[in-house]
Design a protein around this motif. Structure first.
Motif, short mmCIF file in Angstrom:
data_model
loop_
_atom_site.label_atom_id
_atom_site.label_comp_id
_atom_site.label_asym_id
_atom_site.label_seq_id
_atom_site.Cartn_x
_atom_site.Cartn_y
_atom_site.Cartn_z
N ASP A 1 -0.48 5.63 -5.56
CA ASP A 1 -2.24 6.74 -5.60
C ASP A 1 -1.55 8.40 -6.81
N LYS B 1 -6.58 9.09 -8.29
CA LYS B 1 -7.41 9.59 -7.34
C LYS B 1 -8.28 11.44 -8.17
N GLU C 1 -3.41 3.82 -8.55
CA GLU C 1 -4.83 4.43 -8.31
C GLU C 1 -5.41 5.42 -8.67
N HIS D 1 -1.58 11.05 -3.01
CA HIS D 1 -2.83 10.39 -1.94
C HIS D 1 -3.98 11.96 -1.90
N GLU E 1 0.96 -0.60 -4.63
CA GLU E 1 -0.30 0.64 -5.18
C GLU E 1 0.93 2.08 -5.35
N HIS F 1 0.60 -1.10 0.08
CA HIS F 1 -0.15 -0.06 0.46
C HIS F 1 0.29 1.15 0.06
CA CA Z 1 -5.09 4.46 -2.84
#
Ligand code: CA
Ligand code: G3P
Length: 281
Positions: free
Chosen positions: A53, A134, A132, A66, A51, A24
């Motif tokens: 962001d 955002k 990911e 993030h 992972e 993460h």
């Molecule tokens: Ca995330």
């Protein structure tokens, strides 16, 4: 998935018979999240996927961060003396002047906020990125992935199912994960139901995005996972940071776990294998 596609990392990971271990924001337990040291550490720890962001800077560069604001994970507030320091209000160059490591530990002082393209280069050398989104347009991400020949060498996920649908239309071959429960459905509507548990109606909605993975909070049951599997959907869960939770989720059959502590999850999986081995004797 055809045999010719299986040489690519994303379809290969999707076909895995064992649960995947996903770092993460890199290895967030031991390094500042979403930074190069965090990614290097996650690679060294053998994460199946890493992972991260991303959001867009004022000049349209995809930056690995993030929060919508830079305050929590950089020295933006001290440096610029503004209360609010939103990612989209600054250029990539400005953001890259920030220190994204000192808040976590002095040994990380001077660590930069990565540009997405550079972060992917580092991660893809020895692992696979779980990207990911955002904030930002689907087209910008597709341009980057196609330009760097990264389609299906990474997996893309988002809580915004309208974004996922748009991405799927632009790049139908790219494997995507639908993070849930979402705030926005692929129709652009807000979901009426407030059920958080993965169930049949969520799976029906999720399939409209083109997603092959439900990346859910930990509210998943054996039944929900069976329903997903019947539809050809894998179930990954976030963010699993204790052995007890990992065991519960493995017992109900999850296909992957996103964690701040990669080694803890590997250890949990190994201990279970040892126990099974003893039972088989
Ligand atoms: Ca995330
Ligand atoms: O990958 C799942 C997880 O990262 C979603 O939540 O807030 O950490 O991006 P968040």
């Amino acid at each position: 998935m055809t045999g010719s596609e299986m040489h690519l990392p994303a379809p290969r990971l999707l076909a895995s018979k064992r649960p995947l271990v996903i770092g993460h924001r890199g290895y967030a337990q031991f390094a500042p999240e979403n930074t190069f040291p965090s990614f290097e550490m996650a690679v060294a720890a053998g994460a199946d996927l890493i992972e991260l962001d991303y959001r867009q800077s004022r000049d349209g560069v995809l930056m690995v961060v993030h929060d919508p604001e830079l305050n929590r994970t950089t020295d933006a507030r001290r440096r610029w003396r503004h209360r609010h320091n939103r990612v989209e209000s600054r250029t990539a160059l400005e953001i890259q002047m920030l220190d994204a490591g000192s808040w976590f530990g002095h040994e990380f002082a001077g660590t930069r906020v990565p540009v997405l393209a550079e972060a992917l280069e580092v991660i893809q050398r020895n692992s696979v990125a779980l990207v990911e989104r955002k904030a930002g347009d689907a087209l910008d991400l597709v341009k980057l992935l196609r330009g760097k020949h990264l389609i299906n060498r990474v997996i893309v996920q988002s809580f915004d199912w309208a974004f996922l649908r748009a991405l799927h239309e632009l790049a139908p071959e790219q494997i995507i994960g639908a993070l849930g429960p979402p705030k926005v459905l692929c129709s652009g509507r807000k979901p009426a139901a407030i059920f958080r548990r993965l169930n049949g109606p969520w799976l029906r909605e999720l399939q409209k995005t083109g997603a092959k993975i439900a990346v859910w909070n930990q509210q998943v049951s054996r039944r929900g996972i069976q329903l997903a599997h019947q539809r050809g959907i894998k179930v990954w869960v976030y963010t699993v940071n204790t052995q007890r939770r990992a065991n519960r989720l493995l017992n109900v059959g999850v296909d992957g776990m996103i964690t701040d502590n990669i080694s803890l999850i590997w250890r949990t999986i190994a201990l279970r294998a040892g126990k099974n081995g003893r039972a088989a004797q």
